[in-house]
Design an enzyme around this catalytic site. Sequence first.
Site, mmCIF file in Angstrom:
data_model
loop_
_atom_site.group_PDB
_atom_site.id
_atom_site.type_symbol
_atom_site.label_atom_id
_atom_site.label_comp_id
_atom_site.label_asym_id
_atom_site.label_seq_id
_atom_site.Cartn_x
_atom_site.Cartn_y
_atom_site.Cartn_z
ATOM 1 N N ILE A 116 0.820 -1.213 0.000
ATOM 2 C CA ILE A 116 0.000 0.000 0.000
ATOM 3 C C ILE A 116 0.852 1.260 0.000
ATOM 4 O O ILE A 116 0.632 2.184 -0.777
ATOM 5 C CB ILE A 116 -0.955 0.015 1.216
ATOM 6 C CG1 ILE A 116 -1.939 -1.164 1.132
ATOM 7 C CG2 ILE A 116 -1.721 1.327 1.272
ATOM 8 C CD1 ILE A 116 -2.847 -1.282 2.343
ATOM 9 N N GLY A 117 1.852 1.332 0.875
ATOM 10 C CA GLY A 117 2.648 2.548 0.942
ATOM 11 C C GLY A 117 3.712 2.469 2.016
ATOM 12 O O GLY A 117 3.875 1.455 2.690
ATOM 13 N N GLY A 160 5.884 4.815 5.185
ATOM 14 C CA GLY A 160 6.063 5.982 6.033
ATOM 15 C C GLY A 160 7.521 6.143 6.398
ATOM 16 O O GLY A 160 8.406 5.528 5.785
ATOM 17 N N MET A 179 9.091 5.142 9.074
ATOM 18 C CA MET A 179 9.695 4.018 9.767
ATOM 19 C C MET A 179 9.132 2.659 9.349
ATOM 20 O O MET A 179 9.668 1.634 9.756
ATOM 21 C CB MET A 179 9.489 4.166 11.286
ATOM 22 C CG MET A 179 10.069 5.415 11.891
ATOM 23 S SD MET A 179 9.863 5.434 13.698
ATOM 24 C CE MET A 179 8.070 5.425 13.845
ATOM 25 N N LYS A 199 1.022 -2.789 9.138
ATOM 26 C CA LYS A 199 2.178 -1.887 9.177
ATOM 27 C C LYS A 199 3.347 -2.656 9.772
ATOM 28 O O LYS A 199 3.291 -3.100 10.919
ATOM 29 C CB LYS A 199 1.868 -0.645 10.007
ATOM 30 C CG LYS A 199 3.026 0.347 10.085
ATOM 31 C CD LYS A 199 2.726 1.488 11.044
ATOM 32 C CE LYS A 199 1.776 2.479 10.458
ATOM 33 N NZ LYS A 199 1.686 3.721 11.290
ATOM 34 N N ASP A 214 1.548 14.746 16.571
ATOM 35 C CA ASP A 214 1.926 14.814 15.157
ATOM 36 C C ASP A 214 0.672 14.959 14.301
ATOM 37 O O ASP A 214 0.463 14.223 13.339
ATOM 38 C CB ASP A 214 2.721 13.572 14.757
ATOM 39 C CG ASP A 214 3.470 13.766 13.438
ATOM 40 O OD1 ASP A 214 3.718 14.920 13.052
ATOM 41 O OD2 ASP A 214 3.810 12.747 12.794
#
Length: 362
Positions: A55-56, A58, A60, A78, A174
């Site tokens: 999917i993608g 980040g 980390m 993740k 964040d």
Amino acid sequence: MFCARCHREYDAGHRFCPYDGAELAEARRIELLRFKPTRLRGTVLGERYEVCGYIGKGAMARVYLAIERATGQPVAIKVLESFSARAERTRERFVREAQSAAMIGHPNIVKVLDAGTRADDGAPYLVMEYLFGESLGDWLRRERRMDADLALPVLCQAASGLAAAHRAGIIHRDVKPDNIFLVGAQGDPYAVKVLDFGLAKIQAAEHITASGTAVGTIEYMAPEQVVSDLPDPRTDVYGLGVVMFRTFTGVLPFPRAQQSELLARQLVTPPPRPSERRRSIDRPLESVILKAIRKRPENRYPSMEAFIEDLERLAGDRDGPLSAEAPLAAPDDVYVPQGSFARNAAIYFYRRLGMEAPRFSD
């Protein structure tokens, strides 16, 4: 029940999707979901989740689409990058994300369903609900600005999720458009999920972050974060205020610059009026944005719930005058650092802008 067109879910008893009229199915069809090929396709994690695609990525971790083998339901997994997994603090932040989301349990917070470690390299992973849609960041990069009819419900939902986190003793730290996910098909009313509690601070717990280290995304970082003072719920109010500024104007309060200069401006420089960036912004909307991004926390909304009340007044869902139009508690609105390290950091940032720092009392 599940809509194969817009990917919304409904309780049993519905036959057609209220949003697009498509007939509902009892299960998702994995081939309808968006993903990219990956060499990990077919890998099974925790003897339960089979990876289907990528999917993608980040800072980390990488995120994969998988199915729960027993139910066929899609999930997002993740996985912490191998180099990050070797750093103890990074692993702790990663685990903190699972703990934080589980503690909150709110419809505007992404659900973390499971957690584990990979058998081959010990890298930790989180299993989350699969979300169909896009981040507010992606939306703004494509469309630049969002009209009030769309933006105010989005901001209210994001604020509701953050308010629930605050009630659980958790500060996100964040808040930014990339961590606000718009669920649903383009053009429909959006549901919102707040993502990525990896930098969250649980107020009752000890700091994970080393003393003197600023944590967050600098474009959305509150003054207290810039100088490493303790955050509180008003820190997230500031972050969501910057998100609101960008959502309505299409730009950030301070232009992107060298990191130290941008941090200095977040600490020192009064924000411009949103109407200077977009003339169609009226005074009530401008006053709400500016109250959220005041330098001194006591000049901002005292809580996310108070912020929500003014957002609802802007939307016409609540009566009464805007609290944003009340006088400031501290008219000068200069941030006062709270510790010796913070005072020294503030002096440095004033000098970075060629300014003389005020005399900060002990």
